[in-house]
Design a protein around this motif. Structure first.
Motif, PDB file in Angstrom:
ATOM      1  N   SER A 108       0.822  -1.210   0.000  1.00  0.00           N
ATOM      2  CA  SER A 108       0.000   0.000   0.000  1.00  0.00           C
ATOM      3  C   SER A 108       0.854   1.258   0.000  1.00  0.00           C
ATOM      4  O   SER A 108       0.429   2.293  -0.500  1.00  0.00           O
ATOM      5  N   LEU A 156      -5.414   2.580   1.132  1.00  0.00           N
ATOM      6  CA  LEU A 156      -6.037   1.518   1.928  1.00  0.00           C
ATOM      7  C   LEU A 156      -7.551   1.736   2.062  1.00  0.00           C
ATOM      8  O   LEU A 156      -8.332   0.774   2.049  1.00  0.00           O
ATOM      9  N   THR A 323      -4.329  -5.690  -4.368  1.00  0.00           N
ATOM     10  CA  THR A 323      -4.549  -5.613  -2.918  1.00  0.00           C
ATOM     11  C   THR A 323      -5.913  -6.194  -2.538  1.00  0.00           C
ATOM     12  O   THR A 323      -6.056  -6.759  -1.462  1.00  0.00           O
TER      13      THR A 323
END
Ligand code: TRP
Length: 451
Positions: A108, A156, A323
């Motif tokens: 991230s 995130l 992610t």
């Protein structure tokens, strides 16, 4: 409702390929591959990377798909229902879950840098001043406190929002149109790099192996990169496999995923290294390499600002599909094994990554002197997860599927319960039983200096 009908299934077969390619293609190809190749001698690294993709990566990918689709469970649950009674293979699932959060944390941060460079491109700040020192510029940015932190958090949170929308809807929609666009852009940049004055030198660096450079470090790094790039070893592809439809062809999907992923890494190398030599930079700059080289490419391109904005935008999306896949490992585990609500599971996953990611974001600046085993938090997370935990997970899953699982299970997965034919069962079994476990162990032992 039976358990089978409760779980999401990818809506289309193309969706399954697009989504696993979406997981595989990301910063691993565009940021990590060039920097690892650059620090490990170029061609020597490349040779082993490609070799490992096909002899270790593809078999392990098949093993993860089979275990996921055959059990339709998360990584922990998949081991638990297939392992011989009384054994503890599911503990490998726990390692995978922990490692996936470590990776999410440092990943991230790099994705956050991409966000910074995207806004820098849009505003023109990145490309307006061709004489600026790009090395300095990046060091100043990544060494700061707030900007790297805030971009990590922004990334995130974006990941969090997409995850809350669920598997088939959120993920499939994004990845279906995005990967092809990124690919087209990469081909265009590749052609541009090939016209540079340093093209010959760059290509030689990347494709001509200098055998004197091969040592245990190169082998370990190439193996780690192969696993990282294919999202292997933690149960990520296992979890995605568990969302495959019963008609998805396991081996074909694995070969397609590995082929496209490798192609993107090679394209990225062909974009970066000619530029490195043209602009007199050092190929072994490490994790910051790509962020110094790419802006110099865009600075020298007509409409550089447009290309640069488009590229960083697509890279953010490619990182996001990766992610999402990492987070899905722990979320599926929290929901299915610990009975959490999906929302709670997503909050837990994101909160841990928030804390660890912040430490990683600061390790280029305020925390750069804080080292463990001589590595900053960022480098430690990257090294331990990619070079140790992923191959270890790959070793376990190949051994498990090769030796411990019922052969009827494998037969059913490879042939979709007899509906399709599969000619590679023998070769795959050899790879899973011998090549992968022995190969990975030898590289570990070699690294430890035992052989
Ligand atoms: N393969 C991705 C990339 O190249 C990163 C990734 C996604 C990953 N999911 C993973 C790496 C699971 C290891 C394990 O960017």
């Amino acid at each position: 409702m039976s358990e089978k009908t409760q779980r999401a299934v990818f809506a289309t077969r193309i969706g399954a390929v697009a989504t696993t390619v979406g997981s595989a293609v990301g910063l691993g190809n565009i940021w990590r591959f060039p920097y690892e190749a650059g620090t490990h001698g170029g061609g020597a690294f490349m040779l082993f990377y490609i070799l490992f993709i096909f002899i270790l990566g593809v078999p392990v990918l098949c093993a993860e798909y089979m275990l996921g689709r055959g059990t339709r469970k998360n990584v922990f649950g998949a081991y638990r229902v297939t392992q011989p009674k009384g054994s503890q293979w599911h503990l490998a699932g726990v390692t995978g879950i922990l490692a996936s959060i470590l990776i999410l944390s440092f990943y991230s941060v790099v994705a956050g840098w991409t966000v910074e460079y995207f806004f820098g491109s849009v505003s023109g700040a990145l490309t307006n001043n061709p004489s600026q020192d790009l090395h300095e510029r990046f060091a100043e940015f990544s060494g700061g406190t707030w900007r790297p932190l805030i971009w990590t958090w922004v990334f995130l949170l974006t990941n969090f929002v997409v995850l809350l929308r669920g598997v088939t809807k959120g993920i499939e929609k994004v990845s279906n149109f995005l990967t092809p666009m990124l690919f087209v852009l990469l081909v265009i940049f590749c052609i541009n790099s090939l016209t540079m004055s340093g093209a010959k030198e760059g290509l030689e660096f990347l494709f001509r192996p200098d055998f004197s450079k091969i040592d245990s470090k190169v082998l370990l790094a190439a193996m780690g990169q192969a696993f990282f790039s294919l999202s292997l070893g933690l149960g990520c592809m296992l979890t995605y496999g568990s969302y495959f439809s019963p008609r998805t062809r396991v081996v074909r999907t694995a070969v397609t995923t590995a082929g496209l992923d490798t192609l993107v890494a090679i394209l990225s190398g062909v974009i970066i290294f000619p530029a490195v030599f043209t602009f007199g930079m050092s190929p072994s700059a490490g994790p910051t390499l790509v962020f110094e080289v790419l802006p110099s490419i865009f600075n020298n391109l007509a409409l550089g600002r447009v290309w640069s904005s488009l590229f960083f935008f697509l890279l953010i999306l490619a990182s996001l599909t990766s992610t999402i896949s990492m987070s899905e490992i722990s979320i599926a585990f929290f929901v299915e094994q610990l009975n959490m609500k999906r929302t709670t599971a997503t909050i837990v996953n994101t909160s841990i990554a928030f804390v660890l990611g912040s430490l990683c974001a600061l390790s280029f600046g305020p925390l750069s002197d804080f080292t463990i085993f001589g590595m900053t938090v960022f480098n430690l997370f990257d090294y331990v997860s990619s070079n140790i935990l992923l191959p270890f997970g790959g070793l376990v899953v190949s051994f498990f599927v090769g030796w411990k699982i019922n052969s009827k299970f494998i037969e059913n997965e490879l042939t979709n319960h007899g509906q399709d034919s599969c000619h590679v069962k023998g070769a795959l079994t050899i790879c899973l039983r011998y090549v992968a476990p022995i190969g990975i162990s030898l590289i570990f032992l070699n690294t430890l200096g035992i052989i």
